[in-house]
Design a protein around this motif. Sequence first.
Motif, mmCIF file in Angstrom:
data_model
loop_
_atom_site.group_PDB
_atom_site.id
_atom_site.type_symbol
_atom_site.label_atom_id
_atom_site.label_comp_id
_atom_site.label_asym_id
_atom_site.label_seq_id
_atom_site.Cartn_x
_atom_site.Cartn_y
_atom_site.Cartn_z
ATOM 1 N N THR A 1 -7.877 1.288 -1.867
ATOM 2 C CA THR A 1 -7.789 0.608 -0.568
ATOM 3 C C THR A 1 -6.468 -0.128 -0.404
ATOM 4 O O THR A 1 -6.185 -0.658 0.659
ATOM 5 C CB THR A 1 -8.940 -0.408 -0.399
ATOM 6 O OG1 THR A 1 -8.829 -1.408 -1.410
ATOM 7 C CG2 THR A 1 -10.298 0.279 -0.454
ATOM 8 N N ASN A 2 -5.690 -0.173 -1.471
ATOM 9 C CA ASN A 2 -4.400 -0.868 -1.469
ATOM 10 C C ASN A 2 -4.570 -2.340 -1.097
ATOM 11 O O ASN A 2 -3.785 -2.901 -0.331
ATOM 12 C CB ASN A 2 -3.426 -0.169 -0.519
ATOM 13 C CG ASN A 2 -1.990 -0.289 -0.990
ATOM 14 O OD1 ASN A 2 -1.737 -0.549 -2.155
ATOM 15 N ND2 ASN A 2 -1.055 -0.108 -0.091
ATOM 16 N N SER A 3 -5.633 -2.956 -1.622
ATOM 17 C CA SER A 3 -5.897 -4.360 -1.311
ATOM 18 C C SER A 3 -6.582 -5.037 -2.501
ATOM 19 O O SER A 3 -7.042 -4.381 -3.427
ATOM 20 C CB SER A 3 -6.765 -4.477 -0.056
ATOM 21 O OG SER A 3 -8.004 -3.841 -0.260
ATOM 22 N N SER B 1 4.294 -2.699 2.019
ATOM 23 C CA SER B 1 3.648 -1.502 1.487
ATOM 24 C C SER B 1 2.167 -1.727 1.261
ATOM 25 O O SER B 1 1.471 -0.816 0.839
ATOM 26 C CB SER B 1 4.323 -1.113 0.164
ATOM 27 O OG SER B 1 4.206 -2.180 -0.755
ATOM 28 N N LYS B 2 1.692 -2.907 1.516
ATOM 29 C CA LYS B 2 0.286 -3.215 1.271
ATOM 30 C C LYS B 2 -0.440 -3.382 2.603
ATOM 31 O O LYS B 2 -0.291 -4.363 3.284
ATOM 32 C CB LYS B 2 0.159 -4.479 0.424
ATOM 33 C CG LYS B 2 0.716 -4.280 -0.972
ATOM 34 C CD LYS B 2 0.653 -5.573 -1.743
ATOM 35 C CE LYS B 2 1.111 -5.382 -3.159
ATOM 36 N NZ LYS B 2 2.419 -4.800 -3.301
ATOM 37 N N SER C 1 1.379 -9.226 2.350
ATOM 38 C CA SER C 1 0.179 -8.632 2.936
ATOM 39 C C SER C 1 -0.516 -9.659 3.820
ATOM 40 O O SER C 1 -0.253 -10.860 3.738
ATOM 41 C CB SER C 1 -0.767 -8.184 1.817
ATOM 42 O OG SER C 1 -1.246 -9.305 1.099
ATOM 43 N N ASP D 1 -3.664 -4.066 4.530
ATOM 44 C CA ASP D 1 -4.988 -4.665 4.334
ATOM 45 C C ASP D 1 -5.524 -5.136 5.685
ATOM 46 O O ASP D 1 -5.664 -6.309 5.942
ATOM 47 C CB ASP D 1 -4.941 -5.788 3.307
ATOM 48 C CG ASP D 1 -3.895 -6.856 3.616
ATOM 49 O OD1 ASP D 1 -3.094 -6.664 4.541
ATOM 50 O OD2 ASP D 1 -3.890 -7.880 2.925
ATOM 51 N N GLU E 1 -6.489 0.197 -6.038
ATOM 52 C CA GLU E 1 -5.466 1.188 -5.696
ATOM 53 C C GLU E 1 -5.906 2.072 -4.521
ATOM 54 O O GLU E 1 -5.079 2.503 -3.727
ATOM 55 C CB GLU E 1 -5.155 2.078 -6.905
ATOM 56 C CG GLU E 1 -4.574 1.336 -8.086
ATOM 57 C CD GLU E 1 -3.103 1.029 -7.914
ATOM 58 O OE1 GLU E 1 -2.419 1.718 -7.133
ATOM 59 O OE2 GLU E 1 -2.624 0.081 -8.566
#
Length: 147
Positions: free
Chosen positions: A51-53, A20-21, A72, A23, A49
Amino acid sequence: METRVTGKTLTHCIAYGGGSKVDEQWRETSEWRSRLKRAAAVREPRFDENTNSWHGLIPFEILAKYRTETISWQGMAQSWGLVCYLIGMKQKESKRKEYVKKFKKLSRGLSGLSKKPEEQMKVVEEVYGIPADKLYDRWRNWLLKDF
């Protein structure tokens, strides 16, 4: 070892399921070394949150909980860099052998899935004689200076 033999890493080929991440900036393995150095320079890592990274290194207690099918790209890069430190550069041969032996014993029968993070940290602490978070700090400093 992959870097020494082939000049690049192919570690990302192992069971990466996307998770779900996302990057993507970490996807190119030839950039892992420079990205790890830049991430290590960030004193207070934080998860973004938007950029989800991660901005900075993923904290050890979070990194240790990733599973191979959801890790990731940055997590894979950090795992690769940490293993380079633990069993490669700057370590005594006896420590490398002991770590590999104990970690193999721990990982028997896992079929690529993670054991409990506490068990992994215990192996690190037994072999290197310091808490895993302190060893992680040493690794971070090594990334900045010698990697």
